[in-house]
Design a protein around this motif. Sequence first.
Motif, PDB file in Angstrom:
ATOM      1  N   ALA A  71       0.827  -1.206   0.000  1.00 35.37           N
ATOM      2  CA  ALA A  71       0.000   0.000   0.000  1.00 35.37           C
ATOM      3  C   ALA A  71       0.864   1.261   0.000  1.00 35.37           C
ATOM      4  CB  ALA A  71      -0.941  -0.003   1.197  1.00 35.37           C
ATOM      5  N   GLU A  72       1.984   1.213   0.735  1.00 38.17           N
ATOM      6  CA  GLU A  72       2.884   2.365   0.764  1.00 38.17           C
ATOM      7  C   GLU A  72       3.528   2.582  -0.607  1.00 38.17           C
ATOM      8  OE1 GLU A  72       6.896   4.092   3.006  1.00 38.17           O
ATOM      9  OE2 GLU A  72       6.115   2.088   3.521  1.00 38.17           O
ATOM     10  N   LEU A  73       3.914   1.502  -1.262  1.00 32.35           N
ATOM     11  CA  LEU A  73       4.499   1.633  -2.594  1.00 32.35           C
ATOM     12  C   LEU A  73       3.522   2.313  -3.546  1.00 32.35           C
ATOM     13  CD1 LEU A  73       6.611   1.006  -4.804  1.00 32.35           C
ATOM     14  CD2 LEU A  73       5.487  -1.210  -5.092  1.00 32.35           C
ATOM     15  N   LEU A  74       2.273   1.869  -3.563  1.00 33.30           N
ATOM     16  CA  LEU A  74       1.278   2.460  -4.462  1.00 33.30           C
ATOM     17  C   LEU A  74       1.039   3.931  -4.119  1.00 33.30           C
ATOM     18  CD1 LEU A  74      -1.300  -0.468  -4.680  1.00 33.30           C
ATOM     19  CD2 LEU A  74       0.433   0.179  -6.361  1.00 33.30           C
ATOM     20  N   ALA A  75       1.017   4.249  -2.830  1.00 33.87           N
ATOM     21  CA  ALA A  75       0.820   5.635  -2.423  1.00 33.87           C
ATOM     22  C   ALA A  75       1.983   6.517  -2.877  1.00 33.87           C
ATOM     23  CB  ALA A  75       0.660   5.719  -0.909  1.00 33.87           C
ATOM     24  N   ARG A  76       3.205   5.985  -2.779  1.00 24.47           N
ATOM     25  CA  ARG A  76       4.374   6.752  -3.220  1.00 24.47           C
ATOM     26  C   ARG A  76       4.337   6.990  -4.731  1.00 24.47           C
ATOM     27  NH1 ARG A  76       9.325   6.730   0.120  1.00 24.47           N
ATOM     28  NH2 ARG A  76       8.805   6.006   2.212  1.00 24.47           N
ATOM     29  N   LEU A  77       3.875   6.009  -5.487  1.00 26.08           N
ATOM     30  CA  LEU A  77       3.758   6.182  -6.936  1.00 26.08           C
ATOM     31  C   LEU A  77       2.736   7.261  -7.271  1.00 26.08           C
ATOM     32  CD1 LEU A  77       3.861   2.478  -8.194  1.00 26.08           C
ATOM     33  CD2 LEU A  77       5.741   4.123  -8.047  1.00 26.08           C
ATOM     34  N   ARG A  78       1.621   7.256  -6.571  1.00 28.88           N
ATOM     35  CA  ARG A  78       0.609   8.297  -6.805  1.00 28.88           C
ATOM     36  C   ARG A  78       1.169   9.674  -6.464  1.00 28.88           C
ATOM     37  NH1 ARG A  78      -2.776   4.241  -4.507  1.00 28.88           N
ATOM     38  NH2 ARG A  78      -2.693   5.242  -2.457  1.00 28.88           N
ATOM     39  N   ALA A  79       1.917   9.752  -5.378  1.00 26.82           N
ATOM     40  CA  ALA A  79       2.505  11.031  -4.990  1.00 26.82           C
ATOM     41  C   ALA A  79       3.507  11.521  -6.030  1.00 26.82           C
ATOM     42  CB  ALA A  79       3.183  10.900  -3.623  1.00 26.82           C
ATOM     43  N   LEU A  80       4.300  10.608  -6.578  1.00 29.27           N
ATOM     44  CA  LEU A  80       5.266  10.998  -7.611  1.00 29.27           C
ATOM     45  C   LEU A  80       4.550  11.523  -8.853  1.00 29.27           C
ATOM     46  CD1 LEU A  80       7.931   8.138  -7.439  1.00 29.27           C
ATOM     47  CD2 LEU A  80       8.238  10.540  -6.810  1.00 29.27           C
ATOM     48  N   ALA A  81       3.464  10.861  -9.242  1.00 32.94           N
ATOM     49  CA  ALA A  81       2.703  11.302 -10.414  1.00 32.94           C
ATOM     50  C   ALA A  81       2.108  12.686 -10.176  1.00 32.94           C
ATOM     51  CB  ALA A  81       1.599  10.291 -10.730  1.00 32.94           C
ATOM     52  N   ARG A  82       1.595  12.913  -8.978  1.00 33.55           N
ATOM     53  CA  ARG A  82       0.998  14.220  -8.680  1.00 33.55           C
ATOM     54  C   ARG A  82       2.052  15.322  -8.655  1.00 33.55           C
ATOM     55  NH1 ARG A  82      -1.794  11.226  -4.736  1.00 33.55           N
ATOM     56  NH2 ARG A  82      -0.401  12.040  -3.115  1.00 33.55           N
ATOM     57  N   SER A  83       3.170  15.057  -8.000  1.00 32.65           N
ATOM     58  CA  SER A  83       4.184  16.097  -7.856  1.00 32.65           C
ATOM     59  C   SER A  83       4.811  16.472  -9.194  1.00 32.65           C
ATOM     60  CB  SER A  83       5.277  15.639  -6.886  1.00 32.65           C
ATOM     61  OG  SER A  83       5.955  14.504  -7.389  1.00 32.65           O
ATOM     62  N   ARG A  84       4.986  15.489 -10.077  1.00 34.28           N
ATOM     63  CA  ARG A  84       5.620  15.758 -11.365  1.00 34.28           C
ATOM     64  C   ARG A  84       4.708  16.565 -12.281  1.00 34.28           C
ATOM     65  NH1 ARG A  84      10.309  14.187 -13.825  1.00 34.28           N
ATOM     66  NH2 ARG A  84      10.891  14.195 -11.635  1.00 34.28           N
ATOM     67  N   SER A  85       3.395  16.463 -12.071  1.00 29.64           N
ATOM     68  CA  SER A  85       2.463  17.126 -12.983  1.00 29.64           C
ATOM     69  C   SER A  85       1.700  18.252 -12.298  1.00 29.64           C
ATOM     70  CB  SER A  85       1.479  16.109 -13.559  1.00 29.64           C
ATOM     71  OG  SER A  85       0.847  15.396 -12.521  1.00 29.64           O
ATOM     72  N   GLY A  86       2.288  18.828 -11.242  1.00 33.69           N
ATOM     73  CA  GLY A  86       1.675  19.987 -10.614  1.00 33.69           C
ATOM     74  C   GLY A  86       0.403  19.676  -9.866  1.00 33.69           C
ATOM     75  N   GLY A  87       0.325  18.501  -9.254  1.00 35.62           N
ATOM     76  CA  GLY A  87      -0.860  18.157  -8.476  1.00 35.62           C
ATOM     77  C   GLY A  87      -1.788  17.214  -9.193  1.00 35.62           C
ATOM     78  N   TYR A  88      -1.551  16.976 -10.438  1.00 33.57           N
ATOM     79  CA  TYR A  88      -2.382  16.061 -11.209  1.00 33.57           C
ATOM     80  C   TYR A  88      -1.546  14.882 -11.668  1.00 33.57           C
ATOM     81  CZ  TYR A  88      -5.734  19.832 -11.229  1.00 33.57           C
ATOM     82  OH  TYR A  88      -6.589  20.814 -10.834  1.00 33.57           O
ATOM     83  N   GLY A  89      -2.213  13.888 -12.195  1.00 26.92           N
ATOM     84  CA  GLY A  89      -1.518  12.714 -12.671  1.00 26.92           C
ATOM     85  C   GLY A  89      -1.197  12.810 -14.148  1.00 26.92           C
ATOM     86  N   VAL A  90      -1.074  11.678 -14.778  1.00 29.93           N
ATOM     87  CA  VAL A  90      -0.776  11.614 -16.199  1.00 29.93           C
ATOM     88  C   VAL A  90      -2.051  11.924 -16.971  1.00 29.93           C
ATOM     89  CG1 VAL A  90       0.078  10.153 -18.048  1.00 29.93           C
ATOM     90  CG2 VAL A  90       0.961   9.885 -15.725  1.00 29.93           C
ATOM     91  N   LEU A  91      -2.060  13.035 -17.710  1.00 38.09           N
ATOM     92  CA  LEU A  91      -3.259  13.490 -18.402  1.00 38.09           C
ATOM     93  C   LEU A  91      -3.281  12.948 -19.820  1.00 38.09           C
ATOM     94  CD1 LEU A  91      -5.629  15.318 -17.528  1.00 38.09           C
ATOM     95  CD2 LEU A  91      -4.515  17.173 -18.779  1.00 38.09           C
ATOM     96  N   VAL A  92      -4.359  12.255 -20.162  1.00 38.33           N
ATOM     97  CA  VAL A  92      -4.542  11.703 -21.504  1.00 38.33           C
ATOM     98  C   VAL A  92      -5.798  12.334 -22.093  1.00 38.33           C
ATOM     99  CG1 VAL A  92      -4.769   9.608 -22.889  1.00 38.33           C
ATOM    100  CG2 VAL A  92      -3.544   9.534 -20.712  1.00 38.33           C
ATOM    101  N   ARG A  93      -5.663  12.991 -23.238  1.00 36.22           N
ATOM    102  CA  ARG A  93      -6.797  13.670 -23.864  1.00 36.22           C
ATOM    103  C   ARG A  93      -7.273  12.903 -25.087  1.00 36.22           C
ATOM    104  NH1 ARG A  93      -7.524  18.679 -21.772  1.00 36.22           N
ATOM    105  NH2 ARG A  93      -5.768  19.615 -20.622  1.00 36.22           N
ATOM    106  N   CYS A  94      -8.587  12.987 -25.298  1.00 33.41           N
ATOM    107  CA  CYS A  94      -9.192  12.388 -26.497  1.00 33.41           C
ATOM    108  C   CYS A  94     -10.453  13.188 -26.811  1.00 33.41           C
ATOM    109  CB  CYS A  94      -9.528  10.919 -26.257  1.00 33.41           C
ATOM    110  SG  CYS A  94     -10.256  10.086 -27.685  1.00 33.41           S
ATOM    111  N   GLY A  95     -10.423  13.929 -27.898  1.00 35.58           N
ATOM    112  CA  GLY A  95     -11.581  14.736 -28.245  1.00 35.58           C
ATOM    113  C   GLY A  95     -11.909  15.755 -27.167  1.00 35.58           C
ATOM    114  N   ASP A  96     -13.132  15.705 -26.666  1.00 32.42           N
ATOM    115  CA  ASP A  96     -13.584  16.675 -25.666  1.00 32.42           C
ATOM    116  C   ASP A  96     -13.470  16.169 -24.236  1.00 32.42           C
ATOM    117  OD1 ASP A  96     -15.538  14.744 -25.649  1.00 32.42           O
ATOM    118  OD2 ASP A  96     -17.191  16.073 -26.194  1.00 32.42           O
TER     119      ASP A  96
END
Length: 223
Positions: free
Chosen positions: A106-131
């Motif tokens: 659980a700690e590993l998964l939480a650390r991964l989420r934190a890394l994703a948020r910190s690298r993208s300014g509070g958000y995760g990996v953003l994937v866009r498609c159309g609208d």
Amino acid sequence: MQILLVEDDRILCEFLEQLLRRDGHCVTISTTGFAGLEALRTGEFDLMILDRMLPELDGMRLLQQVRGEGFTLPILMLTALGTPADKVEGLDAGADDYLTKPFDAAELLARLRALARSRSGGYGVLVRCGDVALDAAARLLTGPVGGCEVSGREAALLAFLFRNAGQVLPRELLLDRVWGADSEVEEGNLNNYIFFARRRLLQVGSRVQIQTVRGLGYRVCEC
């Protein structure tokens, strides 16, 4: 997220692959330092989990090489070397986080989420498609009339569909990329998650549709 796991312990690799896929991530495994470097050079990854004691090219040298070549993706070092000096050395070499073995899943998964948020300014990996846009780490789908939370599996499925919009994606490929090649998941589960994904798109008012291509698989398009 697309995660590169560089680890030579095959039993641990199997455990981590299952753990990460259950959490909705796509995982590529390299068991040597040189294989990890080649995978990073030829693939597209959102995050790397890196062991320190690797054959051919150890984790520290690999880390320095990766940063030297300009790769900026978050890197979590996962290693049995856990003295304060070891951690300082790893972080100074370019790791974004350092977790010692044995570790709590659980700690590993939480650390991964934190890394994703910190690298993208509070958000995760953003994937866009159309609208519509999917924040894969935060598990948030946003469209013209608002947003909704999605499960980890829904996020993994939507992210893969969005990244390959316009292409016909065979059912076998979706099962492999979202659930894993060795998973015992039944095709009926894919049907269920396609239904969930379509419902989410309607919920946020998107014009993006997941079309069924009979006898082949699915295709995402904006109508």
